[in-house]
Design a protein around this motif. Structure first.
Motif, short mmCIF file in Angstrom:
data_model
loop_
_atom_site.label_atom_id
_atom_site.label_comp_id
_atom_site.label_asym_id
_atom_site.label_seq_id
_atom_site.Cartn_x
_atom_site.Cartn_y
_atom_site.Cartn_z
N GLU A 18 0.85 -1.18 0.00
CA GLU A 18 0.00 0.00 0.00
C GLU A 18 0.88 1.23 0.00
O GLU A 18 1.90 1.27 0.68
N GLY A 19 0.49 2.21 -0.78
CA GLY A 19 1.28 3.42 -0.82
C GLY A 19 0.54 4.57 -1.49
O GLY A 19 -0.50 4.38 -2.11
N PRO A 20 1.12 5.75 -1.36
CA PRO A 20 0.50 6.92 -1.98
C PRO A 20 0.83 6.98 -3.46
O PRO A 20 1.82 6.42 -3.93
N GLY A 21 0.00 7.68 -4.17
CA GLY A 21 0.24 7.93 -5.58
C GLY A 21 -0.43 9.23 -5.97
O GLY A 21 -1.30 9.73 -5.27
N ALA A 22 0.00 9.76 -7.08
CA ALA A 22 -0.61 10.97 -7.62
C ALA A 22 -0.76 10.80 -9.12
O ALA A 22 0.08 10.17 -9.76
N VAL A 23 -1.81 11.37 -9.65
CA VAL A 23 -2.09 11.29 -11.08
C VAL A 23 -2.48 12.67 -11.57
O VAL A 23 -3.21 13.40 -10.89
N ILE A 24 -1.97 13.01 -12.73
CA ILE A 24 -2.37 14.23 -13.42
C ILE A 24 -2.85 13.81 -14.80
O ILE A 24 -2.18 13.03 -15.47
N PHE A 25 -4.03 14.30 -15.17
CA PHE A 25 -4.48 13.97 -16.52
C PHE A 25 -5.30 15.09 -17.12
O PHE A 25 -5.84 15.94 -16.43
N GLU A 26 -5.34 15.05 -18.45
CA GLU A 26 -6.12 15.99 -19.24
C GLU A 26 -7.09 15.20 -20.10
O GLU A 26 -6.79 14.08 -20.51
N GLU A 27 -8.22 15.82 -20.38
CA GLU A 27 -9.24 15.21 -21.22
C GLU A 27 -9.57 16.09 -22.41
O GLU A 27 -9.30 17.28 -22.40
N ASN A 28 -10.17 15.47 -23.40
CA ASN A 28 -10.82 16.21 -24.47
C ASN A 28 -12.15 15.52 -24.73
O ASN A 28 -12.56 14.64 -23.96
N GLU A 29 -12.83 15.88 -25.80
CA GLU A 29 -14.15 15.30 -26.07
C GLU A 29 -14.10 13.79 -26.31
O GLU A 29 -15.12 13.10 -26.19
N ASP A 30 -12.93 13.24 -26.63
CA ASP A 30 -12.78 11.81 -26.88
C ASP A 30 -12.44 11.01 -25.62
O ASP A 30 -12.39 9.79 -25.67
N GLY A 31 -12.15 11.69 -24.51
CA GLY A 31 -11.79 11.00 -23.28
C GLY A 31 -10.47 11.52 -22.72
O GLY A 31 -10.01 12.61 -23.07
N ILE A 32 -9.88 10.72 -21.85
CA ILE A 32 -8.59 11.10 -21.28
C ILE A 32 -7.56 11.06 -22.39
O ILE A 32 -7.40 10.06 -23.08
N ARG A 33 -6.83 12.17 -22.58
CA ARG A 33 -5.86 12.22 -23.67
C ARG A 33 -4.42 12.12 -23.17
O ARG A 33 -3.53 11.73 -23.91
N ASP A 34 -4.18 12.49 -21.91
CA ASP A 34 -2.84 12.43 -21.34
C ASP A 34 -2.98 12.07 -19.87
O ASP A 34 -3.66 12.77 -19.12
N TYR A 35 -2.36 10.96 -19.46
CA TYR A 35 -2.52 10.42 -18.11
C TYR A 35 -1.15 10.07 -17.56
O TYR A 35 -0.42 9.29 -18.18
N ARG A 36 -0.78 10.67 -16.42
CA ARG A 36 0.55 10.47 -15.86
C ARG A 36 0.44 10.03 -14.39
O ARG A 36 -0.17 10.72 -13.58
N VAL A 37 1.05 8.89 -14.07
CA VAL A 37 1.03 8.32 -12.73
C VAL A 37 2.38 8.58 -12.06
O VAL A 37 3.43 8.32 -12.66
N TYR A 38 2.32 9.06 -10.82
CA TYR A 38 3.52 9.30 -10.03
C TYR A 38 3.42 8.52 -8.73
O TYR A 38 2.46 8.65 -7.99
#
Length: 116
Positions: free
Chosen positions: A90-110
């Motif tokens: 178990e641990g922490p995580g962070a995610v940053i993502f951007e969407e457009n009309e087609d869905g998530i376009r950029d997804y980054r897991v840290y």
């Protein structure tokens, strides 16, 4: 992405790579920690399935969620990975993502899941 949709996304991610992949745009980019980005919904689905085949399961708990003025979604998570031997990490995580009309376009897991 509003919190309800974020929570639904992670519930779907915990249950099925194919369900989670449906949230991504056809030409999306997915970066998991220090790995090279995976591009394309089908490639993302394949990556997720391959990753899930190495473990017994995951549980993502959303601890914090925010949407920036520019539209990026920021998510702070507590992630529990269940290994094949039923032990957990178990641990922490962070995610940053951007969407457009087609869905998530950029997804980054840290996160640091190197002991998985």
């Amino acid at each position: 992405m509003n919190k309800e949709k974020v929570t639904r996304f992670y519930a779907d991610l915990d249950s099925s790579a194919a369900l989670a992949a449906q949230y991504f745009a056809p030409d999306a980019s997915f970066r998991f920690c220090n790995l090279s980005p995976i591009v394309g919904r089908e490639n993302i689905a394949s990556f997720l399935q391959g990753f899930f085949d190495t473990i017994s399961g995951t549980v993502h708990s959303v601890e914090n969620h925010d949407v920036t003025e520019g539209g990026s979604t920021l998510v702070e998570l507590r992630v529990t990975f269940v290994r094949k031997d039923d032990t957990t990490l178990e641990g922490p995580g962070a995610v940053i993502f951007e969407e457009n009309e087609d869905g998530i376009r950029d997804y980054r897991v840290y996160g640091d899941y190197s002991t998985l």
